[in-house]
Design an enzyme around this catalytic site. Structure first.
Site, mmCIF file in Angstrom:
data_model
loop_
_atom_site.group_PDB
_atom_site.id
_atom_site.type_symbol
_atom_site.label_atom_id
_atom_site.label_comp_id
_atom_site.label_asym_id
_atom_site.label_seq_id
_atom_site.Cartn_x
_atom_site.Cartn_y
_atom_site.Cartn_z
ATOM 1 N N LYS A 227 78.773 75.697 29.880
ATOM 2 C CA LYS A 227 77.549 75.274 30.554
ATOM 3 C C LYS A 227 77.021 76.346 31.505
ATOM 4 O O LYS A 227 77.689 77.325 31.823
ATOM 5 C CB LYS A 227 77.771 73.936 31.259
ATOM 6 N N ARG A 261 85.312 67.380 26.604
ATOM 7 C CA ARG A 261 84.329 67.599 25.528
ATOM 8 C C ARG A 261 84.100 69.107 25.418
ATOM 9 O O ARG A 261 83.607 69.735 26.358
ATOM 10 C CB ARG A 261 83.037 66.860 25.849
#
Length: 297
Positions: A227, A261
């Site tokens: 991210k 995840r």
């Protein structure tokens, strides 16, 4: 090492059972979208999406999360199109292992569950309570994520009086909402929403104080793989964030996270299985080093 007091540590997800008091579960990502931020559409075709999911299970993933619409703002995709994207992938992969579907549409959730999905991953935090009702009418698990904005809309300059207190309050409210619509707590997982309507400093503080969120009794999922907070912290592009992602995942594991995840499955599996072995939760795959009289290196 933070060991959260989970109310229901043993979770039945699909045909699999996970003791999340002693297991760090890896959720692989398969994006059936032409514009995903990480893989840029390489798994958009049905064959590529299914092959990616099969490879993830082969690499040790505990479950696979299939998405038909990216989280970022953009034009809405008709629900029928999202169903056409995700359902064939779910149907193919559910024969191998537990499948999650990343959606905020109740209609998509219903179709996915009918096709074999065992988890509905709602990154909008039950923005539409109907999705909770769909999950309640099944045996599926619901992931409730923290996200302030309406689905696929911008939330510029997000502000928190206290990032952890505000996230905790939001999750309590949305978990209660899901329960009111019939989803039992033993089928709910929370996600604090790394980068979702948060800037890098806010996400770093969330990560640093993650243990405070691990006290509510529900298993916690973290979705931090590759991210922007990692890229901005380390000045790394999207294809150079693996090391930072692994470091963040390992730290979150020590602070109470139990589901991860991830994009890079094999590397993440190795990192998390190593933590389990260090903690004495799992045995080594084999033992040779210094186990024979003649010695070995």
């Amino acid at each position: 090492m933070v060991e959260p007091r989970l109310e229901s540590p043993v979770r039945r997800i699909g045909d699999s059972s996970f003791d999340l008091s002693r297991h760090l579960a890896v959720m692989a990502i398969v994006n059936r979208t032409p514009d995903s931020f990480y893989d840029h559409g390489t798994t958009f075709s049905l064959d590529a999406a299914v092959a990616s999911g099969v490879a993830a299970f082969d690499a040790g993933a505990d479950l696979v999360d299939v998405g038909g619409v990216k989280f970022a703002p953009g034009e809405p995709l008709p629900v029928e199109d999202e169903i056409e994207r995700v359902v064939p992938v779910v149907r193919a992969l559910a024969r191998i292992g537990p499948v999650s579907v990343d959606t905020f549409h109740a209609e998509v959730a219903r179709a996915a569950i009918e096709a074999g999905a065992a988890v509905i991953n709602d990154t909008t935090g039950v923005h539409d309570p109907a999705i909770a009702e769909v999950v309640a009418d099944s045996e599926a698990t619901l992931v409730v994520a923290h996200s302030l904005a309406a689905p696929r809309t911008q939330h510029p300059l997000p502000h928190y009086d206290d990032v952890i207190d505000d996230i905790a309050a939001f999750l309590r409210e949305r978990v209660a909402l899901a329960e009111e619509h019939g989803v039992p707590r033993e089928r709910i997982i929370i996600d604090p929403g790394h980068d979702l309507n948060k800037n890098t400093r806010q996400t770093l503080e969330l990560t640093r104080r993650l243990a405070e969120l691990a006290e509510n009794g529900l298993p916690m999922l973290v979705a931090l793989s590759n991210k922007d907070f990692i890229g901005e912290t380390l000045a790394r592009g999207r294809d150079q964030r693996l090391t930072g992602s692994l470091a963040a995942a390992v730290f979150c594991a020590t602070q109470g996270a139990r589901v991860f995840r991830v994009h890079n499955v094999r590397e993440s599996v190795d990192a998390l299985r190593m933590i389990e072995a260090i903690l004495g939760w799992r045995e080594p795959a084999y033992e040779l080093h210094n186990t024979r009289p003649e010695g070995n290196d």
